[in-house]
Design an enzyme around this catalytic site. Structure first.
Site, PDB file in Angstrom:
ATOM      1  CB  CYS A   1      -1.151   0.101   1.173  1.00 32.57           C
ATOM      2  SG  CYS A   1      -1.994  -1.240   1.365  1.00 32.57           S
TER       3      CYS A   1
ATOM      4  NE  ARG B   1       4.445   1.826  -0.381  1.00 29.45           N
ATOM      5  CZ  ARG B   1       5.610   1.437   0.184  1.00 29.45           C
ATOM      6  NH1 ARG B   1       6.852   1.742  -0.472  1.00 29.45           N
ATOM      7  NH2 ARG B   1       5.411   0.897   1.500  1.00 29.45           N
TER       8      ARG B   1
ATOM      9  CD1 TRP C   1      -0.402  -5.850  -3.847  1.00 26.46           C
ATOM     10  CD2 TRP C   1      -0.320  -6.782  -1.796  1.00 26.46           C
ATOM     11  NE1 TRP C   1      -0.181  -7.338  -4.117  1.00 26.46           N
ATOM     12  CE2 TRP C   1       0.039  -7.668  -2.870  1.00 26.46           C
ATOM     13  CE3 TRP C   1      -0.300  -7.045  -0.509  1.00 26.46           C
ATOM     14  CZ2 TRP C   1       0.359  -9.218  -2.499  1.00 26.46           C
ATOM     15  CZ3 TRP C   1       0.247  -8.263  -0.154  1.00 26.46           C
ATOM     16  CH2 TRP C   1       0.617  -9.505  -1.095  1.00 26.46           C
TER      17      TRP C   1
ATOM     18  CG  ASN D   1       2.333   0.771   3.999  1.00 27.25           C
ATOM     19  OD1 ASN D   1       2.091  -0.613   3.705  1.00 27.25           O
ATOM     20  ND2 ASN D   1       3.453   1.278   3.646  1.00 27.25           N
ATOM     21  N   GLY D   2       0.384  -1.393   6.194  1.00 28.88           N
ATOM     22  CA  GLY D   2       0.882  -2.156   7.291  1.00 28.88           C
ATOM     23  C   GLY D   2      -0.217  -3.047   7.734  1.00 28.88           C
TER      24      GLY D   2
ATOM     25  CD  GLU E   1      16.534 -11.318 -11.740  1.00 26.94           C
ATOM     26  OE1 GLU E   1      16.133 -11.839 -10.823  1.00 26.94           O
ATOM     27  OE2 GLU E   1      16.022 -10.195 -12.111  1.00 26.94           O
TER      28      GLU E   1
ATOM     29  CE  LYS F   1      13.148  -9.360 -13.304  1.00 30.92           C
ATOM     30  NZ  LYS F   1      13.796  -9.213 -12.356  1.00 30.92           N
TER      31      LYS F   1
ATOM     32  CD  GLU G   1       9.194 -10.134 -11.831  1.00 30.84           C
ATOM     33  OE1 GLU G   1       8.649  -9.739 -10.795  1.00 30.84           O
ATOM     34  OE2 GLU G   1      10.418 -10.095 -12.138  1.00 30.84           O
TER      35      GLU G   1
ATOM     36  CG  HIS H   1      20.820 -34.678 -11.689  1.00 32.43           C
ATOM     37  ND1 HIS H   1      21.538 -35.901 -11.266  1.00 32.43           N
ATOM     38  CD2 HIS H   1      22.023 -33.728 -12.159  1.00 32.43           C
ATOM     39  CE1 HIS H   1      22.587 -35.702 -11.373  1.00 32.43           C
ATOM     40  NE2 HIS H   1      22.994 -34.757 -11.979  1.00 32.43           N
TER      41      HIS H   1
ATOM     42  CE  LYS I   1      10.599  -1.900  -7.879  1.00 33.44           C
ATOM     43  NZ  LYS I   1      11.159  -2.927  -8.741  1.00 33.44           N
TER      44      LYS I   1
HETATM   45  O1  M6R Z   1      12.962  -4.145  -2.524  1.00 30.28           O
HETATM   46  P1  M6R Z   1      13.623  -5.679  -2.502  1.00 30.28           P
HETATM   47  O2  M6R Z   1      14.987  -5.656  -3.038  1.00 30.28           O
HETATM   48  O3  M6R Z   1      14.045  -6.204  -0.965  1.00 30.28           O
HETATM   49  O4  M6R Z   1      12.713  -6.745  -2.967  1.00 30.28           O
HETATM   50  C1  M6R Z   1      13.212  -7.992  -3.228  1.00 30.28           C
HETATM   51  C2  M6R Z   1      12.120  -8.643  -4.194  1.00 30.28           C
HETATM   52  O5  M6R Z   1      10.598  -8.494  -3.830  1.00 30.28           O
HETATM   53  C3  M6R Z   1      12.158  -8.277  -5.530  1.00 30.28           C
HETATM   54  O6  M6R Z   1      13.694  -8.520  -5.781  1.00 30.28           O
HETATM   55  C4  M6R Z   1      11.602  -8.932  -6.621  1.00 30.28           C
HETATM   56  O7  M6R Z   1      11.610 -10.240  -6.506  1.00 30.28           O
HETATM   57  C5  M6R Z   1      11.642  -8.264  -7.847  1.00 30.28           C
HETATM   58  N1  M6R Z   1      10.837  -7.063  -8.030  1.00 30.28           N
HETATM   59  C6  M6R Z   1      11.149  -9.224  -9.065  1.00 30.28           C
HETATM   60  O8  M6R Z   1      11.634  -8.459 -10.336  1.00 30.28           O
END
Ligand code: M6R
Length: 611
Positions: A2, A27, A74, A100-101, A484, A488, A491, A507, A606
């Site tokens: 949020c 957020r 969120w 937020n929280g 990674e 990408k 997601e 394996h 995010k």
């Molecule tokens: O803000 P942070 O780097 O702690 O976030 C960690 C993960 O949530 C973040 O790296 C997430 O996996 C990426 N947004 C994915 O692209």
């Protein structure tokens, strides 16, 4: 998750709040709401879905006044609906709260309030705050909020307004991020700096337990017991344009393209030109501590964890310190053994990831020195660590992490050189060579970005764009690249993708390979190149569709691959930084071609500020 924004002053609160909420949409974007105190008291507009719907509703139902708060949600407690959207109100709708929280004891508080006759309108935890403020309100909103917060357990950043106190905006923080911005005869609150940086650069990073009374005249800060707190006003250097798309169709694409400049920024001020050595003074680790260090713990989540894996490989190889790499969400529950003289390096773009923060607290309580790699200046991870190396990457708005990842890898390369220098595992020539190679990385990233035609073409080919699944394979330094690359793609395109260490294929996973199954193989020149080529041949023998990411000049790889994406020749330990770029572009273009919501993929936010 949020995002919250608030404003008091002569500008239109709706304009300020909606500008801020658009910056905070990363957020969360399940629903939103704005409340304003004006001539006719407290008025509010809420909507389910993205902020563009809210923009339309506000045109139909304009809100006027000089004081307001807003929220983008969120969902944690209660489905996304108008009733559950913030702001939430007291029974008489004279007090409004954005939050937020999570209020962890909200069931108990709700039951107590209901027993006293309070009727709840939503399923949220937040609504209890509005009713508690009402319960303690005797004409002074600041006092009522301080008292109400004494009853609340959990995490919060809140903004509160009351129609009977039209000259006061109250905000408080415990666990969730909050900043206060100062202007001329006006004040702002926000979940982070981009929310308000169009209007002011003078900000205060509010600490846990602090409550702020913001008026046109300034800010008064106290703890919940009324003890005064003084706080420094900081000037934010970020450029406002940094938070806009600058002509790119998506923030993600803009952020991918920023990487050359970002990596130069990450290096800036960290290399001593005269002595050809690295210095990371803000990490706040004395040379004696580096020498005595027997173990390093790296904790992070998601993409930042992949950067942590790059860090582990670099540190162990060149500085010869054993590294334990943990997902922060696992570290906090596995009762880790932290020997004396341990250093923890948390990695976080937002600096607000709940699990990473908890891992820090555990490590500190067990005596570790904590020096973090963080992008968001003044964030909770930075403040709770003993020291920090800021990534200097600027705001990252796209949910998919791009420039944050490559700059985190760069920070680990700098840290490794520093550690190796101090511990004597790297001699002067090696240090000079590693610095020289590191300095060459940003130009190579720019070169990849200038030459994207091949990636774009592949991303539009039906066999890749419409695939139902894909593998990403790598070895050694580029095993994290495979993880990674897969993250990408999945997601933002919703194509199921998995990253594997190439040696693991036999394996089990190779069973999935057919002639319609794309396999992206990172096969840049280096120590494990030959092994990687063997793995590629094994997949080829099963008719897999192979895209190789290879080093320029490597013609022979074409014989084993359906397609090849080339990157410039580079020092192998730094190759993950370069490899990341075409993999980001591949994911981006596939996602855009599929018409996905690139910057705000479904179900994600995010910053993951809840466990
Ligand atoms: O803000 P942070 O780097 O702690 O976030 C960690 C993960 O949530 C973040 O790296 C997430 O996996 C990426 N947004 C994915 O692209």
């Amino acid at each position: 998750m949020c995002g919250i924004v608030g404003y008091i002053g002569d500008k239109s609160p709706v304009e300020v709040i909606m500008t801020g909420l658009h910056r905070l949409e990363y957020r969360g974007y399940d629903s939103s709401g704005v409340a304003v105190v004006g001539e006719n008291g407290l008025d509010c507009v809420k909507s389910v879905g993205k902020l563009k719907i809210m923009d339309q509703k506000l045109e139909e139902h304009p809100l006027k006044g000089n004081l307001g708060i807003g929220h983008t949600r969120w969902a944690t407690h209660g489905v996304p609906s108008e009733a559950n959207s913030h702001p939430h109100f007291n029974g008489a709708k004279t007090i409004a709260v954005v939050h937020n929280g999570i209020i962890e004891n909200y069931y108990e508080l709700r039951e107590q309030l209901q027993a006293a006759g309070v009727v709840f309108r939503s399923q949220t935890d937040t609504e209890v705050i509005a009713h508690l403020v009402d319960k303690y309100y005797e004409g002074d909103l600041f006092a009522a909020v301080k008292r109400a917060l004494k009853d609340c357990e959990g995490a919060y950043a809140i903004g509160v307004i009351c129609q009977d106190n039209p000259d006061v905006l109250v905000a408080a923080r415990h666990g969730s991020p909050l900043i206060v911005g100062l202007g001329d005869n006006e004040g702002y609150i926000g979940s982070d700096v981009p929310a308000i940086m169009k209007y002011t650069r003078n900000v205060m990073y509010i600490e846990n337990g602090h409550v702020c009374e913001i008026t046109r005249a300034g800010v008064k800060i106290e703890d919940v017991d009324g003890n005064p707190v003084s706080m420094e006003v900081k000037t934010v250097e970020w450029d406002d344009a940094a938070a806009e798309k600058e002509g790119y169709p998506h923030f993600m694409l803009k952020e991918i393209h920023q990487q050359g400049a970002v990596l130069r920024n990450t290096l800036a001020g960290r290399i001593d030109e005269h002595s050809d050595s690295v210095r990371l003074t803000d990490m706040n680790i004395a040379p004696e501590e580096l020498k005595a260090c027997g173990k390093i713990f790296i904790v992070a989540c998601g993409t930042a964890w992949h950067a942590g894996m790059v860090g582990k490989f670099l540190i162990e190889k060149f500085a010869k310190v054993p590294v334990e790499l943990d997902l922060a969400s696992e570290f906090r529950y596995r009762d880790p053994i932290i020997p004396p003289n341990s250093i923890m390096i948390p990695v976080s773009q937002s600096g607000e990831t709940a699990d990473t923060l908890e891992a820090i607290r555990i490590a500190k309580s067990r005596g570790a020195k904590v020096a973090s790699i963080v992008n968001a200046v003044g964030s909770s991870v930075a403040r709770e660590s003993h020291g920090v190396v800021y990534q200097q990457a600027g705001p990252e708005i796209g949910v998919a992490s791009t420039k944050a990842y490559t700059s985190q890898c760069m920070c680990f390369a700098l840290f490794t050189i520093w550690l190796g220098q101090v511990r004597g595992t790297l001699d002067k020539d090696q240090v000079a060579m590693m610095i020289r190679e590191l300095r060459a990385v940003p130009d190579k990233v720019d070169a990849i970005l200038k030459n994207q035609d091949k990636v774009k073409e592949l991303a539009n080919r039906p066999e890749y764009r419409d695939a139902v699944g894909a593998f990403f394979l790598g070895r050694n330094y580029n095993f994290p690249s495979a993880l990674e690359g897969a993250l990408k793609l999945k997601e933002i395109s919703y194509i199921h993708a998995e990253g594997y260490a190439a040696g693991e294929m036999k394996h089990g996973p190779i069973a999935l390979v057919t002639n319609t199954f794309p396999v992206v193989c990172v096969a840049v020149k280096g120590e494990t190149y030959e092994k990687m080529v063997s793995n590629i041949q094994e997949i080829k023998a099963r008719a897999g569709l192979i895209i190789s990411v290879a080093t320029e000049g490597d013609e022979s790889i074409q014989a084993h691959s359906n397609d090849v994406i080339y990157i410039p020749e580079c020092y192998e330990p730094y190759s993950p930084i370069l490899v990341a770029v075409p993999l980001q572009l591949l994911a981006y273009h596939i996602s855009a071609n599929l018409g996905r919501d690139v910057d705000q993929p479904r179900n994600l936010a995010k910053s993951v500020t809840v466990e």
